[in-house]
Design a protein around this motif. Structure first.
Motif, PDB file in Angstrom:
ATOM      1  N   THR A  59       0.782  -1.124  -0.019  1.00 36.48           N
ATOM      2  CA  THR A  59       0.099   0.127   0.029  1.00 36.48           C
ATOM      3  C   THR A  59       0.763   1.294  -0.088  1.00 36.48           C
ATOM      4  N   TYR A  60       1.756   1.262   0.959  1.00 34.89           N
ATOM      5  CA  TYR A  60       2.798   2.290   1.007  1.00 34.89           C
ATOM      6  C   TYR A  60       3.301   2.575  -0.400  1.00 34.89           C
ATOM      7  N   GLU A  61       3.997   1.775  -1.223  1.00 38.07           N
ATOM      8  CA  GLU A  61       4.663   1.595  -2.481  1.00 38.07           C
ATOM      9  C   GLU A  61       3.621   2.205  -3.489  1.00 38.07           C
ATOM     10  N   ALA A  62       2.243   1.876  -3.532  1.00 33.89           N
ATOM     11  CA  ALA A  62       1.442   2.216  -4.361  1.00 33.89           C
ATOM     12  C   ALA A  62       1.117   3.737  -4.447  1.00 33.89           C
ATOM     13  N   ARG A  63       0.847   4.146  -3.181  1.00 36.81           N
ATOM     14  CA  ARG A  63       0.640   5.426  -2.942  1.00 36.81           C
ATOM     15  C   ARG A  63       1.833   6.371  -3.310  1.00 36.81           C
ATOM     16  N   ALA A  64       2.921   5.935  -2.977  1.00 38.67           N
ATOM     17  CA  ALA A  64       4.192   6.647  -3.007  1.00 38.67           C
ATOM     18  C   ALA A  64       4.318   7.103  -4.459  1.00 38.67           C
ATOM     19  N   ALA A  65       3.946   5.727  -5.459  1.00 37.84           N
ATOM     20  CA  ALA A  65       4.160   6.083  -6.851  1.00 37.84           C
ATOM     21  C   ALA A  65       3.247   7.209  -7.444  1.00 37.84           C
ATOM     22  N   VAL A  66       1.957   7.166  -6.782  1.00 40.10           N
ATOM     23  CA  VAL A  66       1.028   8.068  -7.139  1.00 40.10           C
ATOM     24  C   VAL A  66       1.689   9.779  -6.849  1.00 40.10           C
ATOM     25  N   ILE A  67       2.070   9.699  -5.619  1.00 44.31           N
ATOM     26  CA  ILE A  67       2.683  11.144  -5.381  1.00 44.31           C
ATOM     27  C   ILE A  67       3.605  11.581  -6.221  1.00 44.31           C
ATOM     28  N   ASN A  68       4.898  10.489  -6.461  1.00 44.31           N
ATOM     29  CA  ASN A  68       5.897  10.781  -7.271  1.00 44.31           C
ATOM     30  C   ASN A  68       5.547  11.360  -8.496  1.00 44.31           C
ATOM     31  N   LYS A  69       4.253  10.619  -9.111  1.00 46.68           N
ATOM     32  CA  LYS A  69       3.778  10.900 -10.452  1.00 46.68           C
ATOM     33  C   LYS A  69       3.462  12.340 -10.567  1.00 46.68           C
ATOM     34  N   PHE A  70       2.553  12.627  -9.512  1.00 47.66           N
ATOM     35  CA  PHE A  70       2.007  14.136  -9.396  1.00 47.66           C
ATOM     36  C   PHE A  70       3.170  14.864  -9.175  1.00 47.66           C
ATOM     37  N   ASN A  72      -5.638  14.909 -17.708  1.00 49.41           N
ATOM     38  CA  ASN A  72      -5.178  14.937 -19.042  1.00 49.41           C
ATOM     39  C   ASN A  72      -3.661  14.448 -18.975  1.00 49.41           C
ATOM     40  N   TYR A  73      -2.866  15.119 -18.161  1.00 49.23           N
ATOM     41  CA  TYR A  73      -1.475  14.512 -18.159  1.00 49.23           C
ATOM     42  C   TYR A  73      -1.385  12.848 -17.953  1.00 49.23           C
ATOM     43  N   LEU A  74      -2.227  12.398 -17.271  1.00 50.30           N
ATOM     44  CA  LEU A  74      -2.078  10.876 -16.880  1.00 50.30           C
ATOM     45  C   LEU A  74      -2.805  10.186 -18.126  1.00 50.30           C
ATOM     46  N   ARG A  75      -3.721  10.784 -18.874  1.00 53.73           N
ATOM     47  CA  ARG A  75      -3.957  10.150 -20.492  1.00 53.73           C
ATOM     48  C   ARG A  75      -3.020  10.395 -21.225  1.00 53.73           C
ATOM     49  N   ASP A  76      -2.101  11.319 -21.303  1.00 55.51           N
ATOM     50  CA  ASP A  76      -0.841  11.360 -22.387  1.00 55.51           C
ATOM     51  C   ASP A  76       0.105  10.533 -21.843  1.00 55.51           C
ATOM     52  N   LEU A  77       0.143   9.666 -20.667  1.00 54.83           N
ATOM     53  CA  LEU A  77       1.220   9.305 -20.240  1.00 54.83           C
ATOM     54  C   LEU A  77       1.878   7.870 -21.205  1.00 54.83           C
ATOM     55  N   LYS A 101      -7.763   5.362 -10.092  1.00 55.09           N
ATOM     56  CA  LYS A 101      -6.923   4.937  -8.900  1.00 55.09           C
ATOM     57  C   LYS A 101      -6.323   6.239  -8.265  1.00 55.09           C
ATOM     58  N   ASN A 102      -5.709   6.777  -9.350  1.00 50.42           N
ATOM     59  CA  ASN A 102      -4.461   7.932  -9.003  1.00 50.42           C
ATOM     60  C   ASN A 102      -5.231   8.902  -8.503  1.00 50.42           C
ATOM     61  N   LEU A 103      -6.563   9.427  -8.957  1.00 45.03           N
ATOM     62  CA  LEU A 103      -7.371  10.557  -8.541  1.00 45.03           C
ATOM     63  C   LEU A 103      -7.713   9.974  -7.160  1.00 45.03           C
ATOM     64  N   LYS A 104      -8.326   9.011  -6.892  1.00 48.09           N
ATOM     65  CA  LYS A 104      -8.608   8.472  -5.307  1.00 48.09           C
ATOM     66  C   LYS A 104      -7.510   8.582  -4.572  1.00 48.09           C
ATOM     67  N   THR A 105      -6.291   8.319  -4.912  1.00 50.52           N
ATOM     68  CA  THR A 105      -5.323   8.444  -3.889  1.00 50.52           C
ATOM     69  C   THR A 105      -5.208   9.898  -3.664  1.00 50.52           C
ATOM     70  N   LEU A 106      -5.166  10.702  -4.562  1.00 47.45           N
ATOM     71  CA  LEU A 106      -5.131  12.200  -4.316  1.00 47.45           C
ATOM     72  C   LEU A 106      -6.182  12.578  -3.429  1.00 47.45           C
ATOM     73  N   ARG A 107      -7.323  12.115  -3.571  1.00 48.38           N
ATOM     74  CA  ARG A 107      -8.569  12.503  -2.645  1.00 48.38           C
ATOM     75  C   ARG A 107      -8.340  12.037  -1.414  1.00 48.38           C
ATOM     76  N   LEU A 108      -7.733  10.804  -1.097  1.00 43.89           N
ATOM     77  CA  LEU A 108      -7.344  10.635   0.414  1.00 43.89           C
ATOM     78  C   LEU A 108      -6.588  11.394   1.065  1.00 43.89           C
ATOM     79  N   TYR A 109      -5.435  12.215   0.374  1.00 43.58           N
ATOM     80  CA  TYR A 109      -4.568  13.082   0.894  1.00 43.58           C
ATOM     81  C   TYR A 109      -5.357  14.514   1.039  1.00 43.58           C
TER      82      TYR A 109
END
Length: 421
Positions: free
Chosen positions: A134-145, A167-172, A181-189
């Protein structure tokens, strides 16, 4: 009147879906509550917990011993504070306690932007309370943002900004499921920031945001495809990968992590005993004839140590590694395994992108049909606790049944005229 203290649980879950453990401070019949910095799932909380037994957190939680020890220390420190401040009321004692046990980010909102807040929260909360995965998955989203916006003051958070990030995620490119999943992680923080007053509830950028919707493609094998994969001639590494896939299938669709960790001692009296990857629930499975044949084929002629792994994907020192290193080891082994599964599937004409997890979906679909669509039985087989989870795994479209239904409609009808009058 002297102050009294009790360890209790919050009535409502936090943004992570966990319940915070509170210290209740009572003085002059006035209670106050202070966070201990610990949060657990409801099922991991023992409502009968007491200081004498040090058992507030159930043994099902991987950190139960450390958390219970921390709570003992917190109680002792609170009592010491009350002894040194005999005239303090509950509110004053709470303030004194929080000064010594501050579980919130230390910097003020003027010093801490949203990126720094997420990183600090990740280290102070997620690393301590959640599994490494869980920690690694959330860290990956934060690093991407953070790669997209290295610095972001709280006041610049907006719904438009979230749309730009999507839109940035869509272009990746990231597919809709990953973007969600990325947006839901941001919503948590964001929810954490609101709770800690770094952001007002009225300025929540995801409050009315329409999350991307997409049902990910579920990959599973038909009876014919599974039979073909079982019988195709393969080189040694691809063959071992196939046996691993089949063990997942015949072990009630178990997740690969549990299968990779199987040891010879886990086979006892015609059953296989193991701990499921999600929920840390113990499970035992009666060996079918197929599973017995597969496991017996893996037993070396010279015999084995009960502590040896059945499959060769993990190193012998895996048990001595830290949780984080174990997670990385499982990831590397799974990647290598999936590559060999795909190579083997290609050789028997299976074009689907199958992996170890598709064995779980295959088992779910096969058991759904064998049990007449009884999702309760399918969920029990897979170890699910909610019907909605099982529905994700089951492919309810049965082409054979559709063909049979159509045949009943068509077979009694006369052939149409094939030429104009």
């Amino acid at each position: 009147m002297s102050a009294t203290f009790k360890i209790t649980l919050a009535h409502k879950p936090n943004a992570d879906g966990l319940y915070e453990v509170w210290l209740r401070i009572t003085a002059n019949r006035q209670p106050r509550y202070a966070s201990t910095g610990i949060a657990v799932a409801m099922k991991q909380w023992n409502p009968e917990g007491k200081l004498e037994k040090e058992n507030w957190i159930r043994t099902s939680h991987r950190l139960y011993a450390r958390y219970n020890a921390d709570l003992v220390e917190i109680l002792a420190d609170a009592k010491l504070l009350a002894k040194h401040h005999p005239t303090a009321d509950a509110a004053q004692l709470k303030q004194l306690f929080l000064q010594r046990h501050d579980t919130t980010p230390a910097a003020s909102s003027t010093d801490l932007d949203f990126i720094a807040f997420m990183k600090q929260s990740l280290e102070q909360v997620d690393r301590r309370q959640f599994k490494p995965a869980t920690y690694e998955a959330r860290a990956a989203v934060i690093n991407k943002f953070a790669a997209w916006r290295p610095h972001l003051p709280f006041e610049l958070l907006s719904e438009e900004l979230m749309q730009e990030f999507e839109n940035y995620l869509r272009d990746l490119p990231n597919n809709p499921t990953t973007r969600r999943k990325n947006l839901k992680t941001l919503r948590l923080y964001i929810k954490r920031a609101i709770k800690l007053k770094f952001l007002s509830r009225d300025n929540d950028p995801l409050e009315d945001y329409v999350m991307p919707k997409s049902r990910p493609k579920r990959v599973w094998l038909t009876d014919a495809e599974l039979a073909a994969y079982e019988r195709v001639h393969l080189p040694q590494m691809q063959h071992i990968a196939r046996l691993t896939y089949l063990i997942c299938f015949y072990l009630h669709g178990s997740r690969v992590g549990a299968v990779l960790r199987l040891k010879w001692k886990d086979r006892q009296f015609g059953r296989v005993y193991f701990t499921m990857d999600k929920g840390d629930t113990d499970k035992s499975v009666a060996e079918s004839a197929q599973l017995t044949a597969i496991l017996d084929s893996l037993r070396p002629e010279e015999g084995v140590s009960p502590e040896a792994y059945i499959l060769p994907w993990l190193d012998a020192d895996y048990d001595q590694l830290s949780e984080r290193d174990q997670l990385q080891c499982i990831k590397k082994a799974t990647a290598k395994l999936n590559k060999n599964i795909k190579l083997g599937a290609d050789k028997c004409g299976i074009s689907k992108k199958i992996s170890t997890h598709s064995s779980r979906r295959t088992l779910a679909t096969e058991s759904d049909r064998a049990n007449g669509g009884d999702l309760g039985k399918v969920g029990a087989l897979l170890g699910h606790k909610q019907r909605s989870t099982t529905e994700i795994y089951v492919d309810r479209y049965n082409s054979t049944e559709v063909d049979e239904t159509a045949d009943k409609v068509y077979k009694h009808r006369a052939m149409p005229l094939l030429k104009a009058g």
